[in-house]
Write a protein that holds these residues in place. Structure first.
Motif, short mmCIF file in Angstrom:
data_model
loop_
_atom_site.label_atom_id
_atom_site.label_comp_id
_atom_site.label_asym_id
_atom_site.label_seq_id
_atom_site.Cartn_x
_atom_site.Cartn_y
_atom_site.Cartn_z
N PHE A 56 4.84 5.35 3.17
CA PHE A 56 4.42 6.45 3.48
C PHE A 56 5.17 7.86 3.03
CE2 PHE A 56 2.82 3.57 6.62
CZ PHE A 56 1.68 4.30 7.00
N GLN A 57 4.53 8.69 2.38
CA GLN A 57 4.97 9.87 2.39
C GLN A 57 4.20 10.90 2.87
OE1 GLN A 57 5.40 9.47 -2.25
NE2 GLN A 57 7.75 10.40 -1.82
N LEU A 58 4.94 11.73 3.86
CA LEU A 58 4.35 12.90 4.70
C LEU A 58 5.06 14.37 4.60
CD1 LEU A 58 3.89 10.51 7.83
CD2 LEU A 58 2.19 10.58 5.87
N ALA A 59 4.18 15.26 4.82
CA ALA A 59 4.63 16.76 4.70
C ALA A 59 4.58 17.22 6.03
CB ALA A 59 3.77 17.48 3.71
N GLN A 110 1.00 -1.19 -0.04
CA GLN A 110 0.05 -0.01 0.06
C GLN A 110 0.83 1.13 0.10
OE1 GLN A 110 -2.28 0.48 3.73
NE2 GLN A 110 -1.09 -1.32 4.58
N TYR A 111 0.74 2.23 -0.88
CA TYR A 111 1.31 3.35 -0.93
C TYR A 111 0.45 4.31 -0.70
CZ TYR A 111 3.01 7.73 -3.18
OH TYR A 111 3.49 8.95 -3.50
N LEU A 112 0.72 5.16 0.65
CA LEU A 112 -0.21 5.98 1.31
C LEU A 112 0.83 7.33 1.49
CD1 LEU A 112 -1.11 3.67 4.36
CD2 LEU A 112 -2.30 4.06 2.09
N CYS A 113 0.21 8.16 0.52
CA CYS A 113 0.77 9.66 0.43
C CYS A 113 0.05 10.67 0.90
CB CYS A 113 1.02 9.65 -1.18
SG CYS A 113 1.40 11.46 -1.53
N VAL A 114 0.53 11.35 1.79
CA VAL A 114 -0.11 12.38 2.68
C VAL A 114 -1.69 12.21 3.03
CG1 VAL A 114 1.31 14.04 1.85
CG2 VAL A 114 -0.83 13.81 0.49
N PRO A 115 -1.98 10.73 3.65
CA PRO A 115 -3.15 10.14 3.71
C PRO A 115 -4.03 10.94 4.78
CG PRO A 115 -1.47 8.62 4.56
CD PRO A 115 -0.92 9.86 4.10
N ALA A 116 -5.27 10.95 4.73
CA ALA A 116 -6.20 11.05 5.91
C ALA A 116 -6.62 9.74 6.60
CB ALA A 116 -7.66 11.76 5.20
#
Length: 246
Positions: free
Chosen positions: A178-181, A106-112
């Motif tokens: 995860f990619q998070l800002a 699973q690729y979770l990019c700046v997810p809610a």
């Protein structure tokens, strides 16, 4: 699965990622155009995405004329923002429903992942960004969660179909990238999910955090060096997910 607060966006939002994954990783990509609020409130988009994942599982074979792919080499779901939310939910629903072949990443990019009015007491000390990240240049959310989005989407914020961090069983989920800002109001729910998956449920994770940058910064300011680094990291992260599923 594209971003847009479950009420905006279309296939063009993930087109470049799909092209990049196909070109550089040899992946077969399915770009999902789920139905949007307010015409289609929660959980319509969830069910649309689930239908697509099931269709892929049923039709993907190396010899298929419709979906020529081998899920045994990697079967990944992903997206940004609302799309990241939907990807996380797909992994839970697919595991719970015994999807065959199973999802492998699973690729979770700046997810809610956890709405502000549904945060359990045990996580409140780690959940600050929704309350303090008022200066994010893109995502303007009310600290109390009473956003216009809630009026059009009409979600059950306590449901794992909307707040996947609240699912009672997070074991046995596929590896997550995860990619998070750092300036993103959604930052801390991503950090929480990554920690809970890895430390409490033994799910392999990979995490990149972009300090000093806001929600979806790479699409709004693509000319920045950091935006190009983000895109490069995206490719590396999805390649890592594929290596986990091999």
């Amino acid at each position: 699965m594209h971003e847009g607060g479950w009420s905006m966006g279309d296939l063009t939002d993930e087109d470049l990622n799909c092209r990049m994954f196909a070109r550089d990783l040899g992946a077969v990509c399915v770009n999902v155009d789920y139905r949007l609020a307010p015409e289609h409130p929660f959980p319509t988009g969830v069910h649309d995405c689930q239908d697509v994942v099931r269709w892929c599982a049923q039709n993907a074979t190396p010899s298929s004329d419709v979906l020529p792919a081998d899920p045994s080499l990697g079967f990944i779901v992903g997206g940004a923002s609302a799309g990241g939310n939907l990807a996380a939910v797909m992994c839970q629903l697919s595991r719970d429903g015994g999807l065959k072949p199973p999802l492998t990443g699973q690729y979770l990019c700046v997810p809610a992942l956890l709405w502000v009015d549904a945060v359990p007491e045990k996580w409140r000390s780690e959940y600050h960004s929704r309350l303090n990240a008022a200066h994010d240049p893109v995502l303007k959310l009310m600290p109390n969660g009473n956003d216009g989005l809630m009026t059009v989407l009409k979600p059950e914020t306590w449901s794992p179909l909307f707040s996947p961090l609240l699912h009672p069983n997070l074991k046995g989920l596929p590896p997550a990238y995860f990619q998070l800002a750092g300036l993103d109001p959604l930052r801390d729910e991503g950090l929480l999910y990554e920690r809970v998956l890895q430390e409490e449920n033994s799910v392999p994770t990979k995490l990149d955090v972009y300090d000093g940058y806001g929600h979806m910064f790479w699409t709004n300011w693509p000319e920045m060096d950091r935006s190009q680094e983000f895109v490069d990291d995206t490719l590396k992260g999805v390649k890592w997910l594929l290596s986990q599923g091999a």
